[in-house]
Design an enzyme around this catalytic site. Structure first.
Site, PDB file in Angstrom:
ATOM      1  N   GLY A  77      52.360  38.331  39.920  1.00 45.98           N
ATOM      2  CA  GLY A  77      52.534  39.092  41.154  1.00 45.98           C
ATOM      3  C   GLY A  77      52.460  38.209  42.380  1.00 45.98           C
ATOM      4  CB  SER A  78      52.609  34.704  42.825  1.00 47.71           C
ATOM      5  OG  SER A  78      53.454  34.329  41.762  1.00 47.71           O
TER       6      SER A  78
ATOM      7  N   GLY B  92      48.988  37.263  46.055  1.00 53.06           N
ATOM      8  CA  GLY B  92      49.464  36.360  45.011  1.00 53.06           C
ATOM      9  C   GLY B  92      50.162  35.139  45.561  1.00 53.06           C
TER      10      GLY B  92
ATOM     11  CE1 TYR C 108      44.553  48.913  43.501  1.00 57.62           C
ATOM     12  CE2 TYR C 108      42.573  49.596  44.665  1.00 57.62           C
ATOM     13  CZ  TYR C 108      43.491  48.620  44.341  1.00 57.62           C
ATOM     14  OH  TYR C 108      43.333  47.346  44.852  1.00 57.62           O
TER      15      TYR C 108
END
Length: 264
Positions: free
Chosen positions: A14-15, A20, A154
């Site tokens: 997730g960068s 990220g 979440y």
């Protein structure tokens, strides 16, 4: 303290933006080879260009896959079968009333936020153990300790990461491998900034006021009294990935701005 990660290969999921990308920047600055990951090819290419621009000569790779699926995780592992550092950052948030959160919503939240890291750690941890050196970092949240009423699913997913992280750390006893979790507080990532920008437009108020009001109303225990920056979170992650952090294992490292009212 000068952190040097020359000769180490890091994968940051997730960068392609947000926290990220900031972590990828920090690891590249420390000299690590960095593999950036994302689902969108254009965003991923832009993220790679951003890191390369700031750190000319950095060794960079990219991999596009959907970590909400087992196939996506397998494809990533096949593309980069060995890494020294794994940062499980891929995740998302979705404010929604509890009674409106469907079974599918719950499952997708857990697949993205929890199972992505579980699957990758299952692949990389044995290889790190064999090499007697490695770092796994899970990006959790202060929401793991103070479940937000506006997105319970979440919070639950982030609590689960603390359990996974600590459990894996127990497996590394007596080795050069560490597993830790980092708990950011409210952070001005791209997604969060966009969320506040949309709310500000709907209520016809400045975005800065919307952010300030959110902290005052929903995170009143914050000592920082503002959103953290992605770089502030990344600094903690880079430290946890360093040789200097060899005695930090099985920890929940808070970068929450003091939101969590606890000394433990």
């Amino acid at each position: 303290m000068k952190i040097e990660l020359n000769g180490k290969k890091a994968l940051v999921t997730g960068s392609s933006g947000g926290i990220g990308l900031a972590i990828a920047q920090g690891l590249a600055e420390a000299g690590a080879e960095v593999v950036l990951h994302g689902r969108n090819a254009d965003k991923l290419a832009a993220a790679r260009a951003a890191v390369a621009s700031r750190h000319p000569g950095a060794r960079l790779g990219t991999v596009q896959s959907d970590l909400a699926t087992a196939d996506g995780a397998a494809a990533l592992c096949a593309a980069h079968p060995d890494v020294d550092i794994l940062v499980n950052n891929a995740g998302y948030f979705a404010p929604k009333s509890f009674t409106e959160i469907t079974d599918d919503d719950w499952q997708y939240m857990l697949d993205v936020n929890v199972m992505s890291g579980v699957r990758l750690s299952r692949h990389y941890l044995p290889r790190m153990m064999a090499a007697n050196w490695g770092r796994i970092v899970f990006i959790s949240s202060e929401s793991a300790l103070q479940i937000p009423a506006e997105m319970i699913h979440y919070g639950v997913s982030k609590t689960a990461l603390l359990g996974v992280s600590r459990g894996l750390a127990e497996l590394t006893a007596g080795t050069g491998v560490t597993v830790n979790a980092v708990l950011p507080g409210p952070t001005r990532s791209e997604g969060v900034a966009g969320f506040f920008a949309e709310m500000a437009r709907e209520q016809n108020v400045p975005q800065a006021q919307m952010e300030s009001d959110f902290i005052a109303r929903h995170r009143p225990s914050s000592l920082l009294r503002r959103l953290a920056t992605v770089e502030e979170v990344a600094n903690m992650v880079v430290y946890a990935c360093s040789a200097q952090a060899s005695a930090t294992n099985g920890a929940a490292l808070r970068v929450d701005g003091g939101v969590v009212r606890s000394i433990a």
